[in-house]
Design a protein around this motif. Sequence first.
Motif, PDB file in Angstrom:
ATOM      1  N   TYR A  53      64.389 -12.027  63.082  1.00 10.48           N
ATOM      2  CA  TYR A  53      64.683 -10.869  62.242  1.00 10.48           C
ATOM      3  C   TYR A  53      65.428  -9.776  62.994  1.00 10.48           C
ATOM      4  O   TYR A  53      66.119  -8.934  62.387  1.00 10.48           O
ATOM      5  N   ARG A  55      68.031  -9.904  64.697  1.00 10.06           N
ATOM      6  CA  ARG A  55      69.496  -9.970  64.513  1.00 10.06           C
ATOM      7  C   ARG A  55      69.906  -9.125  63.309  1.00 10.06           C
ATOM      8  O   ARG A  55      70.927  -8.417  63.361  1.00 10.06           O
ATOM      9  N   GLY A  56      69.128  -9.175  62.244  1.00 12.22           N
ATOM     10  CA  GLY A  56      69.456  -8.369  61.073  1.00 12.22           C
ATOM     11  C   GLY A  56      69.357  -6.882  61.329  1.00 12.22           C
ATOM     12  O   GLY A  56      70.110  -6.088  60.739  1.00 12.22           O
ATOM     13  N   ARG A  57      68.455  -6.481  62.220  1.00 11.42           N
ATOM     14  CA  ARG A  57      68.292  -5.056  62.513  1.00 11.42           C
ATOM     15  C   ARG A  57      69.449  -4.502  63.339  1.00 11.42           C
ATOM     16  O   ARG A  57      69.588  -3.276  63.487  1.00 11.42           O
ATOM     17  N   ASN A  59      72.531  -4.970  62.412  1.00 11.98           N
ATOM     18  CA  ASN A  59      73.576  -4.674  61.434  1.00 11.98           C
ATOM     19  C   ASN A  59      73.340  -3.325  60.767  1.00 11.98           C
ATOM     20  O   ASN A  59      72.197  -2.935  60.535  1.00 11.98           O
ATOM     21  N   SER A  61      73.436  -2.320  57.653  1.00 12.36           N
ATOM     22  CA  SER A  61      73.467  -2.701  56.246  1.00 12.36           C
ATOM     23  C   SER A  61      72.095  -2.485  55.635  1.00 12.36           C
ATOM     24  O   SER A  61      71.070  -2.470  56.335  1.00 12.36           O
ATOM     25  N   SER A  63      68.689  -3.130  54.038  1.00  8.15           N
ATOM     26  CA  SER A  63      67.741  -4.240  54.127  1.00  8.15           C
ATOM     27  C   SER A  63      66.344  -3.683  53.899  1.00  8.15           C
ATOM     28  O   SER A  63      66.170  -2.541  53.474  1.00  8.15           O
ATOM     29  N   PRO A  67      68.239  -0.100  60.072  1.00  8.31           N
ATOM     30  CA  PRO A  67      68.877  -0.716  61.236  1.00  8.31           C
ATOM     31  C   PRO A  67      68.575   0.071  62.505  1.00  8.31           C
ATOM     32  O   PRO A  67      68.266   1.273  62.454  1.00  8.31           O
ATOM     33  N   GLY A 248      63.178 -16.712  55.900  1.00  7.62           N
ATOM     34  CA  GLY A 248      64.307 -16.464  56.781  1.00  7.62           C
ATOM     35  C   GLY A 248      65.424 -17.455  56.535  1.00  7.62           C
ATOM     36  O   GLY A 248      65.233 -18.487  55.875  1.00  7.62           O
ATOM     37  N   TYR A 253      72.516 -15.935  60.239  1.00  7.73           N
ATOM     38  CA  TYR A 253      72.416 -14.588  60.789  1.00  7.73           C
ATOM     39  C   TYR A 253      73.651 -14.158  61.578  1.00  7.73           C
ATOM     40  O   TYR A 253      73.970 -12.969  61.653  1.00  7.73           O
ATOM     41  N   ASN A 254      74.361 -15.102  62.217  1.00 11.99           N
ATOM     42  CA  ASN A 254      75.556 -14.758  62.978  1.00 11.99           C
ATOM     43  C   ASN A 254      76.842 -15.027  62.207  1.00 11.99           C
ATOM     44  O   ASN A 254      77.930 -14.882  62.760  1.00 11.99           O
TER      45      ASN A 254
END
Length: 344
Positions: A53, A55-57, A59, A61, A63, A67, A248, A253-254
């Motif tokens: 998770y 990786r998403g933080r 960005n 964006s 969620s 971030p 997930g 994610y990338n």
Amino acid sequence: MTQDTNKNRQIVLAQRPVGAPDANTLRLETSDKPVAGAGQMLLRTEYLSLDPYMRGRMNDSKSYAEPVAIGAPMVGGTVARVVTSDVEGFSEGDWVLSFNGWQDYAVSDGAGVTNMGTDPAHPSWALGIMGMPGLTAYCGLLEIGAPKAGETVVTAAATGPVGATVGQIAKIKGCRAVGIAGGGEKCAHAVNELGFDACIDRNATDFEVQLAAACPDGIDVYFENVGGAVLAAVLPLLNPFARVPLCGLVSQYNATSLPEGPDRSGAMLGAFLVKKIKVEGFIVWDSFPNHYPRFAKEMTDWIKEGKIKYREQMVEGLEHAPDAFNGLLEGRNFGKLVVKVGAS
């Protein structure tokens, strides 16, 4: 590099990545050790959890969580020791489950911190089998997947901390457990050590054929944490009224663009409709805020009885966290990935 009693190392987000994080994404900084004030305590990080998770933080964006700000330490669950305390219920030397992030020291007022006592048997397990990953597997499978004895449960990332636990709980509940993992060594571990009925190498040239053969009666529960080609192979095998807990999609994610090939979204939604499949995404602490006590009791009993086995991959040194994290996103980890930050 080792911890310093006077300095605080932090790994901060230097810039937002496009695609996979690289050498410019994270930066190691050193500053003075923080000082706790009235009503606060100083925590020294012993173990840092690395989880997809994060990786998403990176960005910027919208969620389920804010971030990480540029220049701020990366977020992350930690097991720490109390250095000084002016917080009721916490004393010097206590082990705690906290959210210090990627750094040596943090100041806390006690909010969101769990006291683990002075001598926990396996302190780092609070970041894995007895923490968020274990709870994710437990709630996702039992509350959303609702498996019945005799059904087939399939999980991706079958030797990761979530997938491995899903498969073992499925066996406890009398189901056929089929795993999907990357490589023969991981597949053998899932079958020979964790007790899965079968585990299919997602890199095999005939992956789809092997998966279908391992699920002769179709798939009743698919625990989704990968997405991509794995989901595409699972989709035609899902039975009517199958359940898909979704925690997930690490394969995406990338990603910087849509995958090559035909747009499968229509076929996927059509299958969900025609087969009346239940798909439910969840963030475990938000979706199941009151389930931890029941989970902790059952999981503790299962571990003592030898029904659940747990594998941990320990990385030494905070400075190695960025490379280890990239390996996690690429599937190079084998078991729950934890960084040993402190010297205890």
